[in-house]
Scaffold this motif. Structure first.
Motif, mmCIF file in Angstrom:
data_model
loop_
_atom_site.group_PDB
_atom_site.id
_atom_site.type_symbol
_atom_site.label_atom_id
_atom_site.label_comp_id
_atom_site.label_asym_id
_atom_site.label_seq_id
_atom_site.Cartn_x
_atom_site.Cartn_y
_atom_site.Cartn_z
ATOM 1 N N ALA A 505 21.636 3.974 18.273
ATOM 2 C CA ALA A 505 21.312 4.861 18.423
ATOM 3 C C ALA A 505 21.360 5.755 17.340
ATOM 4 O O ALA A 505 22.006 5.693 16.318
ATOM 5 N N CYS A 506 20.030 6.707 17.407
ATOM 6 C CA CYS A 506 19.961 7.893 16.560
ATOM 7 C C CYS A 506 20.190 9.724 16.515
ATOM 8 O O CYS A 506 19.279 9.426 17.810
ATOM 9 N N VAL A 507 20.941 10.376 15.671
ATOM 10 C CA VAL A 507 21.003 12.179 16.361
ATOM 11 C C VAL A 507 20.426 11.529 15.322
ATOM 12 O O VAL A 507 20.615 11.700 14.131
ATOM 13 N N LEU A 508 18.773 13.442 15.059
ATOM 14 C CA LEU A 508 18.061 13.498 13.615
ATOM 15 C C LEU A 508 18.588 15.282 14.233
ATOM 16 O O LEU A 508 18.124 16.288 15.122
ATOM 17 N N LEU A 509 19.792 15.805 13.143
ATOM 18 C CA LEU A 509 20.295 17.022 13.323
ATOM 19 C C LEU A 509 19.477 17.918 12.261
ATOM 20 O O LEU A 509 19.700 17.988 10.555
ATOM 21 N N ASN A 510 18.741 18.778 12.596
ATOM 22 C CA ASN A 510 17.523 20.061 12.029
ATOM 23 C C ASN A 510 17.686 19.229 10.883
ATOM 24 O O ASN A 510 17.324 19.587 9.258
ATOM 25 N N GLY A 511 16.067 18.073 10.358
ATOM 26 C CA GLY A 511 15.722 17.040 9.698
ATOM 27 C C GLY A 511 14.708 17.070 8.996
ATOM 28 O O GLY A 511 14.031 18.042 8.790
ATOM 29 N N GLY A 512 15.403 16.937 7.749
ATOM 30 C CA GLY A 512 13.946 17.742 6.180
ATOM 31 C C GLY A 512 13.177 16.737 5.841
ATOM 32 O O GLY A 512 14.272 16.029 4.821
ATOM 33 N N VAL A 513 12.473 15.755 6.588
ATOM 34 C CA VAL A 513 11.536 14.420 6.663
ATOM 35 C C VAL A 513 10.460 15.787 6.044
ATOM 36 O O VAL A 513 10.360 16.794 6.352
ATOM 37 N N SER A 514 9.157 14.317 5.762
ATOM 38 C CA SER A 514 8.207 14.589 5.087
ATOM 39 C C SER A 514 7.179 14.339 5.891
ATOM 40 O O SER A 514 6.918 13.055 5.344
ATOM 41 N N LEU A 515 6.170 15.413 6.744
ATOM 42 C CA LEU A 515 5.410 14.515 7.790
ATOM 43 C C LEU A 515 4.540 15.118 6.941
ATOM 44 O O LEU A 515 3.762 16.367 7.617
ATOM 45 N N LYS A 516 3.589 13.975 5.950
ATOM 46 C CA LYS A 516 2.666 15.281 5.523
ATOM 47 C C LYS A 516 0.923 15.368 6.228
ATOM 48 O O LYS A 516 0.359 15.885 5.787
ATOM 49 N N ALA A 607 6.506 9.783 6.765
ATOM 50 C CA ALA A 607 7.570 10.060 7.168
ATOM 51 C C ALA A 607 8.465 8.691 6.746
ATOM 52 O O ALA A 607 10.192 9.005 8.134
ATOM 53 N N TYR A 608 8.563 7.110 7.301
ATOM 54 C CA TYR A 608 9.104 5.861 7.797
ATOM 55 C C TYR A 608 9.505 6.085 9.113
ATOM 56 O O TYR A 608 10.773 5.921 9.861
ATOM 57 N N THR A 609 9.050 7.507 9.768
ATOM 58 C CA THR A 609 8.297 7.018 11.812
ATOM 59 C C THR A 609 8.089 5.896 12.134
ATOM 60 O O THR A 609 8.372 6.144 13.651
ATOM 61 N N THR A 610 7.133 5.627 11.488
ATOM 62 C CA THR A 610 5.660 3.889 13.049
ATOM 63 C C THR A 610 6.337 2.998 12.232
ATOM 64 O O THR A 610 7.500 2.623 12.141
ATOM 65 N N GLY A 611 6.928 2.362 13.956
ATOM 66 C CA GLY A 611 7.426 1.909 14.298
ATOM 67 C C GLY A 611 8.700 1.441 14.507
ATOM 68 O O GLY A 611 9.122 0.155 15.550
ATOM 69 N N VAL A 612 9.604 2.460 14.359
ATOM 70 C CA VAL A 612 10.869 2.599 15.297
ATOM 71 C C VAL A 612 11.281 2.589 16.029
ATOM 72 O O VAL A 612 10.454 3.979 17.354
ATOM 73 N N GLN A 613 11.532 1.971 16.850
ATOM 74 C CA GLN A 613 12.086 1.267 18.572
ATOM 75 C C GLN A 613 13.400 1.757 18.801
ATOM 76 O O GLN A 613 13.291 1.966 19.951
ATOM 77 N N THR A 614 14.015 2.438 18.227
ATOM 78 C CA THR A 614 15.187 2.288 18.015
ATOM 79 C C THR A 614 15.890 4.409 19.239
ATOM 80 O O THR A 614 14.759 5.049 18.861
ATOM 81 N N ARG A 615 16.664 4.178 20.102
ATOM 82 C CA ARG A 615 16.584 5.072 20.861
ATOM 83 C C ARG A 615 16.932 6.261 20.054
ATOM 84 O O ARG A 615 18.206 6.069 19.440
ATOM 85 N N THR A 616 16.177 7.668 20.230
ATOM 86 C CA THR A 616 16.624 8.932 18.837
ATOM 87 C C THR A 616 16.863 9.881 19.488
ATOM 88 O O THR A 616 15.798 10.279 20.951
ATOM 89 N N LYS A 638 6.660 11.500 16.843
ATOM 90 C CA LYS A 638 6.224 10.381 15.699
ATOM 91 C C LYS A 638 7.343 9.602 16.470
ATOM 92 O O LYS A 638 6.809 8.168 15.960
ATOM 93 N N LEU A 639 8.023 9.547 16.669
ATOM 94 C CA LEU A 639 8.896 8.602 17.593
ATOM 95 C C LEU A 639 8.678 8.001 18.599
ATOM 96 O O LEU A 639 8.612 8.834 19.625
ATOM 97 N N ALA A 640 9.010 6.772 18.780
ATOM 98 C CA ALA A 640 8.350 5.826 19.748
ATOM 99 C C ALA A 640 9.105 6.229 21.022
ATOM 100 O O ALA A 640 8.950 6.326 22.218
ATOM 101 N N ASN A 641 10.654 6.288 21.104
ATOM 102 C CA ASN A 641 11.916 6.259 21.798
ATOM 103 C C ASN A 641 12.601 7.887 21.664
ATOM 104 O O ASN A 641 13.964 7.152 21.415
#
Lengths: 685, 84
Positions: A505-516, A607-616, A638-641
């Motif tokens: 599983a994954c937790v993103l805290l105040n994520g700084g990514v590029s969704l251009k 930002a490498y979100t496509t196809g990610v199925q992991t619970r986030t 952007k994230l499926a789950n």
């Protein structure tokens, strides 16, 4: 009165209370409430404790955990199970709910329990005026709810734990009376506590009840050990802010001016002395007055205490001035923003009257020892008592510095820190998570340590994702949950896309990514400026040198230049200074950091979100000065789950300051239905 | 020839002014004599980028020395020191 006023060991061995005595206590998972409970349970009588928890086991565990911290702080053994079983009764509920969220059946039970007093020690310790609604919900509405319950259960007395600083900006002798309506306050915490005192007074007079108000001054750890005893409030909060900023503050050549009274006196009281005052009041039937100051007979010059904090933090730049002549420097703005709460301590001269018998005097040398031990405590946390540091050989034979904490048999969590940031920024989160998890984090290669050669061709999120996997391999972990803060979120996303089978599983805290590809996501000014500057620095090492010379290399600048440079810093966002103080310090670290961030800015559009199925779980904060909260919403979409939590009145460093973030992460990783941090808020005195 | 050069330099200077106006999020032109630092038009990040723009547009390489801040504290000073 006992032979020695203030000796709790003597007190609990005297026949002061009866077996059929019972009290109801709030704030037992906090500092003062916890210490009070620890000692009260060693006397006859039952204690009904209000606690926020998912179930009875969780409630009891929370109380036990805090009692163990209290016991350790006196070098005393934990209370025996037999004592807890006989005297401790947990009542699950919360202050902000009507009737505290307690069922009618439980209320009937409380009404039959012969409870003589409600002891109200819980409070929100937030202090900003802009957080008024949030503070009111606990400190005023919570009091109303508690009073209503007390009335329904025919509990005759409420003992309200307030603060001596309800006196606000009032000067001179502070009497044990209610404060005037026109009292001015240094912060909203003081205002809310003062309003609550009056709320209690009005309610009890309307309902034929009695009240006692205890007003402690600045509470420090136990007198016998002079350790912190588990709090990070008051003196410790101020000292910790200084500790965290000491590298930045050491760069300041000019005096850092705090506005206040240089001769201001502070009043410091050990927590066991306050507990003694509270138990003593109960023993004497609460005396003939309503308000009592729980204060020490000795006052100490606050400036002297600050100088001790400086001494033990290895800096010497702070002064208290009545007014700041000239411009307010950025470092002053930064320090103000971090320490605003404490202005009440040095803003005006106060001498607290006290009618209770006097305690043993606390001297400046006592406080010096408290501060020394606390800085050692912080240092020990940093140096490895908190983390075990180890070297892991990564996928390309580079050595990565890895920090671990917790029991390896517990559920693993790997924290991906923001690029180039020191481990200090995730230490509080790691420490909190370590109660239930085996926590691993690592220093991103290249920055903050400069020991490895910089490899531009590897400067992308995949390198860090592969480092994360190499760390899992090192610890023989087939799978783990991951947490990414700020730019560390990009590492988590890349890891989930490339190595999904390794991530639970994954937790993103105040994520700084590029969704251009999503032009609707606004940028903060901070981000806008970094995105504009860092690409330029990344392509030209001389520009990194230029920046460092300009900002830090002015050792020989004359006064006028220094003023001009100070002016430049003055206009810099204090949060930016805090965030960038490490990687911006040297030419090499800035050049490397600029390249790391520049490549982050140029990650693919998704930002490498496509196809990610992991619970986030995606966590954003509405006051984030660095990454815009709408980015968190976009990431969730952007994230499926994914689930989304947007925290109110919190900023980019929420994971650092707010212990509830750790609970949220832990609950999510453990696949429990998670609560928002506001729901789990239980800040207590 | 001289007029052409002036025109080029004027254009570069205007570009610099426009860039700063955009960075400072101002609707109106920045007065030439306004102290950019004291009036908080630039913070430390923007200031460094501003200097980079100046280097690029004026075709020079700046050195951080005791004279630098005096030369760049206002647009007028920049114009006199780097675009004439």
């Amino acid at each position: 009165m006992s032979a020695t006023y203030g000796n709790l060991i003597e007190f609990i061995n005297q026949p002061n209370f009866e077996d059929n005595d019972a009290i109801f206590l709030t704030g037992a998972t906090g500092f003062l409430g916890g210490h009070f409970l620890f000692w009260k349970l060693q006397t006859p009588g039952k204690v009904y404790v209000l606690v926020r928890a998912s179930d009875a086991d969780n409630a009891r565990q929370r109380i036990r955990d805090n009692l163990e911290v209290c016991a350790r702080s006196y070098n005393l053994p934990m209370l025996a199970d037999s004592v807890l079983n006989e005297r401790l009764i947990c009542v699950i509920g919360e202050l902000k709910s009507s009737k505290l969220g307690i069922s009618e059946e439980q209320i009937a039970e409380l009404a039959q329990a012969g409870i003589r007093e409600v002891w109200h020690s819980a409070a929100s310790l937030s202090f900003r005026w802009e957080d008024k609604d949030k503070i009111d919900a606990t400190n005023l509405l919570g009091v109303e709810n508690l009073l209503e319950l007390a009335s329904m259960c025919d509990i005759p007395r409420i003992v309200y734990v307030s603060t001596a600083y309800t006196a606000g900006r009032k000067k001179g002798n502070i009497s044990e009376d209610y404060h005037a309506e026109d009292t001015e306050f240094a912060n909203y915490y003081e205002a809310s506590k003062c309003a609550a005192e009056k709320l209690v007074a009005n309610y009890i007079s309307e309902h034929g009840m009695k009240s006692t108000i205890v007003r402690p001054s600045i509470i420090v750890g136990p007198e016998s050990t002079q350790c912190s005893g588990g709090t990070r409030f008051g003196l410790y909060g101020f000292c910790q802010e200084m500790y965290q900023m000491r590298d930045t503050l050491s760069q300041v050549k000019k005096t850092l001016r705090l506005v206040g009274d240089r001769d201001c006196l502070g009043n410091f009281i050990p927590v066991d002395h306050v507990v003694y005052d509270m138990l003593y009041l109960k023993k004497i039937g609460f005396g003939d007055q309503t308000i009592y100051h729980a204060t020490n007979p000795n006052n100490i010059k606050i400036l002297d205490v600050m100088k001790q904090c400086e001494k033990h933090n290895g800096i010497d730049c702070i002064d208290i001035v009545p007014v700041r002549d000239g411009k307010v420097s950025s470092f002053e703005n930064l320090f103000d923003s971090k320490t605003k709460f404490y202005e009440g301590y040095y803003g005006t001269q106060k001498l607290f009257e006290r009618s209770l018998p006097p305690h043993k005097k606390i001297s400046l040398s006592d406080i010096d020892n408290y501060v020394r031990l606390f800085v050692e405590e912080l240092e020990a946390e940093k140096q490895g008592t908190i983390f075990d540091r180890t070297q892991v050989t990564s996928w390309d034979n580079q050595n990565i510095t890895v920090n671990v904490i917790g029991d390896p048999a517990k559920t693993p969590i790997v924290i991906a820190n923001a690029y180039g940031m020191p481990v200090d920024f995730v230490t509080p989160l790691a420490r909190r998570l370590s109660h239930n998890h085996f926590v691993i984090t690592w220093d991103t290669r290249w920055v903050p340590a400069l020991t490895q050669a910089f490899e531009l061709d590897k400067c992308n999120s995949l390198t860090h994702a592969k480092d994360l996997i190499a760390i899992l391999d090192h610890f023989d972990l087939p799978k783990a949950s991951i947490v990414g803060w700020s730019s560390g979120a990009q590492v988590c996303l890349r890891t989930m896309q490339e190595f999904s089978e390794r991530i639970e599983a994954c937790v993103l805290l105040n994520g700084g990514v590029s969704l251009k590809n999503d032009s609707d996501i606004p940028m903060t000014i901070f981000e806008e400026n970094l995105r504009s500057l860092l690409p330029k620095i990344s392509s030209n090492r001389r520009m990194a040198e230029f920046y460092c010379q300009l900002i830090y290399g002015n050792q020989n600048a004359n006064e006028s230049d220094e003023n001009a440079i100070s002016s430049i810093l003055t206009s810099t966002d204090p949060y930016l200074l805090y965030m960038t103080s490490m990687p911006f310090r040297t030419t090499e670290s800035l050049f490397r950091y600029a390249n790391m961030m520049n490549n982050l800015f140029h990650e693919p559009e998704d930002a490498y979100t496509t196809g990610v199925q992991t619970r986030t779980l995606v966590f954003g904060c509405d006051q984030d000065e660095v990454t815009h909260p709408l980015l968190a919403k976009a990431l969730k979409q952007k994230l499926a789950n994914a689930e989304l939590v947007i925290e109110e009145n919190a900023g980019h460093f929420a994971q650092f300051y707010d212990e509830k973030v750790a609970k949220m992460v832990s609950d999510f990783v453990n696949a429990k239905q998670h609560l928002t941090t506001q729901q789990v808020e239980a800040e207590c005195l | 020839m001289s007029e052409t050069l002036d025109l080029v330099e004027e254009t570069s200077f205007d570009t610099l002014c426009s860039w700063l106006k955009m960075k400072a999020k101002r609707d109106e032109d920045i007065p030439l004599d306004l102290n950019l630092i004291e009036n908080k038009l630039v913070d430390s990040i923007v200031f460094v980028e501003f200097m980079m723009m100046l280097e690029e547009l004026a075709g020079i390489q700046l050195e951080v020395n005791e004279d630098l801040l005096k030369k760049v504290y206002s647009l007028q000073a920049i114009k006199e020191n780097f675009f004439q």
